[in-house]
Scaffold this motif. Structure first.
Motif, PDB file in Angstrom:
ATOM      1  N   UNK A  57       0.825  -1.224   0.000  1.00  0.00           N
ATOM      2  CA  UNK A  57       0.000   0.000   0.000  1.00  0.00           C
ATOM      3  C   UNK A  57       0.853   1.266   0.000  1.00  0.00           C
TER       4      UNK A  57
ATOM      5  N   UNK B 227       2.412   2.012  -3.396  1.00  0.00           N
ATOM      6  CA  UNK B 227       1.419   2.503  -4.331  1.00  0.00           C
ATOM      7  C   UNK B 227       1.080   3.961  -4.030  1.00  0.00           C
ATOM      8  N   UNK B 228       0.851   4.241  -2.753  1.00  0.00           N
ATOM      9  CA  UNK B 228       0.476   5.600  -2.383  1.00  0.00           C
ATOM     10  C   UNK B 228       1.595   6.588  -2.720  1.00  0.00           C
TER      11      UNK B 228
ATOM     12  N   UNK C 141       1.753   7.307  -6.431  1.00  0.00           N
ATOM     13  CA  UNK C 141       0.707   8.226  -6.896  1.00  0.00           C
ATOM     14  C   UNK C 141       0.937   9.643  -6.389  1.00  0.00           C
ATOM     15  N   UNK C 142       1.552   9.774  -5.209  1.00  0.00           N
ATOM     16  CA  UNK C 142       1.886  11.122  -4.724  1.00  0.00           C
ATOM     17  C   UNK C 142       2.883  11.782  -5.680  1.00  0.00           C
TER      18      UNK C 142
ATOM     19  N   UNK D  45      -0.108   5.512 -13.872  1.00  0.00           N
ATOM     20  CA  UNK D  45      -0.617   4.138 -13.855  1.00  0.00           C
ATOM     21  C   UNK D  45       0.233   3.271 -12.955  1.00  0.00           C
ATOM     22  N   UNK D  46      -0.386   2.264 -12.356  1.00  0.00           N
ATOM     23  CA  UNK D  46       0.340   1.359 -11.447  1.00  0.00           C
ATOM     24  C   UNK D  46      -0.163  -0.043 -11.744  1.00  0.00           C
ATOM     25  N   UNK D  47       0.621  -0.790 -12.502  1.00  0.00           N
ATOM     26  CA  UNK D  47       0.168  -2.097 -12.955  1.00  0.00           C
ATOM     27  C   UNK D  47       0.907  -3.194 -12.191  1.00  0.00           C
TER      28      UNK D  47
ATOM     29  N   UNK E 177      -2.962  15.570  -4.436  1.00  0.00           N
ATOM     30  CA  UNK E 177      -2.068  15.344  -5.588  1.00  0.00           C
ATOM     31  C   UNK E 177      -2.017  13.909  -6.081  1.00  0.00           C
ATOM     32  N   UNK E 178      -2.376  12.948  -5.219  1.00  0.00           N
ATOM     33  CA  UNK E 178      -2.263  11.537  -5.637  1.00  0.00           C
ATOM     34  C   UNK E 178      -3.396  11.065  -6.540  1.00  0.00           C
TER      35      UNK E 178
ATOM     36  N   UNK F 241      -5.347  10.436  -9.738  1.00  0.00           N
ATOM     37  CA  UNK F 241      -5.021  10.546 -11.167  1.00  0.00           C
ATOM     38  C   UNK F 241      -5.995  11.480 -11.891  1.00  0.00           C
TER      39      UNK F 241
ATOM     40  N   UNK G 178      -7.933   1.935 -16.365  1.00  0.00           N
ATOM     41  CA  UNK G 178      -8.055   2.269 -14.936  1.00  0.00           C
ATOM     42  C   UNK G 178      -8.746   1.169 -14.133  1.00  0.00           C
TER      43      UNK G 178
ATOM     44  N   UNK H  98      -7.363  -2.011 -14.912  1.00  0.00           N
ATOM     45  CA  UNK H  98      -6.091  -2.737 -14.808  1.00  0.00           C
ATOM     46  C   UNK H  98      -5.183  -2.071 -13.782  1.00  0.00           C
ATOM     47  N   UNK H  99      -5.073  -0.767 -13.859  1.00  0.00           N
ATOM     48  CA  UNK H  99      -4.157  -0.042 -12.969  1.00  0.00           C
ATOM     49  C   UNK H  99      -4.726   0.021 -11.561  1.00  0.00           C
ATOM     50  N   UNK H 100      -3.825  -0.103 -10.591  1.00  0.00           N
ATOM     51  CA  UNK H 100      -4.206   0.144  -9.201  1.00  0.00           C
ATOM     52  C   UNK H 100      -4.487   1.633  -9.066  1.00  0.00           C
ATOM     53  N   UNK H 101      -5.126   1.980  -7.967  1.00  0.00           N
ATOM     54  CA  UNK H 101      -5.413   3.378  -7.666  1.00  0.00           C
ATOM     55  C   UNK H 101      -4.764   3.710  -6.320  1.00  0.00           C
ATOM     56  N   UNK H 102      -4.606   4.997  -6.010  1.00  0.00           N
ATOM     57  CA  UNK H 102      -3.829   5.344  -4.805  1.00  0.00           C
ATOM     58  C   UNK H 102      -4.311   4.671  -3.514  1.00  0.00           C
ATOM     59  N   UNK H 103      -5.604   4.445  -3.386  1.00  0.00           N
ATOM     60  CA  UNK H 103      -6.081   3.859  -2.138  1.00  0.00           C
ATOM     61  C   UNK H 103      -6.451   2.402  -2.365  1.00  0.00           C
ATOM     62  N   UNK H 104      -6.205   1.563  -1.366  1.00  0.00           N
ATOM     63  CA  UNK H 104      -6.583   0.156  -1.516  1.00  0.00           C
ATOM     64  C   UNK H 104      -8.083   0.016  -1.738  1.00  0.00           C
TER      65      UNK H 104
END
Lengths: 155, 140
Positions: free
Chosen positions: A95, A98-99, A102-103, A108-110, B82-83, B85, B130, B132-138
């Motif tokens: 986690x 990932x965070x 993104x900051x 993208x985060x694959x 800022x995190x 997308x 989006x 496929x891609x993870x996002x900033x929060x679980x």
């Protein structure tokens, strides 16, 4: 991808790098793949004016010498490099990783599927998206400059 | 999308906003859509702690009061925001707009097609990526 500039891949594992190369070939992605083994090598490549800037950066996170997060901190603070979209390609499901990515405004985060067929499918979607999306033209500018220099007899 | 959080749509044109809603519905995207008319309204939404944070922001550029680039300048300097997308969705093919957007590390820049089928195809790819891609929060 939307244009023919190279894709820069930051990956310390040779086998993983070959898998990416193979998948892109299978998907008929024509962009050349430039592979470097860590963030430090990537910065050397990116700062070398004789090298064409990539259209996108695919980066692993866990790498020796300079890891992905450290690389992003530097690249995203650099006026000449910050515009290049950076997509994380990793096995890390952490986690915090990932965070933090993104900051630093990654695009993208694959999480890499272990299964090859699924991995190709993931790369297919990445390629479709970055063919649909416009890209910043920094590289094209340098190509134009090179062309201009050629026309005017070189500098 | 990968998360069930809402999609924040920042768009001054109501007809365009309706088209986005319709396309996402046609694509069976289950996320709620929160529509704000300009950057200022969007910021107000994002800064109120009562509101759900979006999974992604779809941003138009040409808007009154606060345009897309001014909005990007603010949220990409805000540690709380800022995190998220941000994907630009615009009719502008202007090179300057593109460079300014990537200057603030947008996570995509899509030129809106006036043809509905083509527009839906773009949103389909956007949704695939989006998801496929993870996002900033679980994923909650």
């Amino acid at each position: 991808m939307r244009d023919c500039r190279p894709i820069l891949l930051l990956e310390d594992d040779t086998v993983d790098a070959m898998t990416v190369k193979r998948a892109l070939k299978e998907l008929h992605v024509l962009n050349p793949l430039v592979r470097v083994a860590n963030g430090e090598e990537a910065l050397v490549y990116l700062k070398d004016e004789s090298k064409e800037k990539p259209c996108v950066i695919l980066l692993d996170l866990n790498m020796p010498k300079m890891n992905g997060i450290e690389f992003l901190k530097i690249a995203k603070a650099d006026e000449k490099l910050k515009r290049i979209p950076a997509i994380v390609l990793t096995t890390s499901k952490d986690d915090q990783d990932r965070f933090k990515s993104f900051q630093l405004s990654i695009a993208g985060f694959v999480v890499k599927p272990v299964d090859y067929i699924k991995f190709v499918e993931a790369m297919r979607i990445v390629n479709m998206y970055w063919t649909l999306s416009e890209l910043p033209n920094s590289g094209q500018e340098s190509t134009n400059e090179k062309l201009q220099a050629h026309i005017t007899g070189g500098r | 999308m990968r998360s069930s959080k809402p999609i924040l749509l920042v768009e001054d044109d109501n007809v365009d906003a309706t088209t986005v809603r319709r396309a996402l519905k046609d694509l069976n995207v289950p996320n709620g859509i929160i529509h704000q008319l300009d950057g200022e309204d969007a910021l107000e939404y994002l800064r109120s702690s009562d509101n759900k944070k979006p999974c992604v922001i779809l941003l138009d550029l040409n808007m009154p009061r606060m345009n897309g680039i001014d909005f990007l300048k603010i949220i990409k300097n805000d540690d709380e925001l800022k995190q998220i997308p941000v994907i630009v969705m615009t009719a502008s093919k202007d090179e300057r707009d593109k460079m300014d957007s990537f200057e603030f590390s947008v996570a995509g820049y899509i030129i809106k097609s006036s043809d509905y089928k083509k527009f839906m195809e773009s949103l389909k790819i956007l949704n695939l990526y989006w998801t496929l891609s993870e996002l900033p929060y679980p994923v909650a």
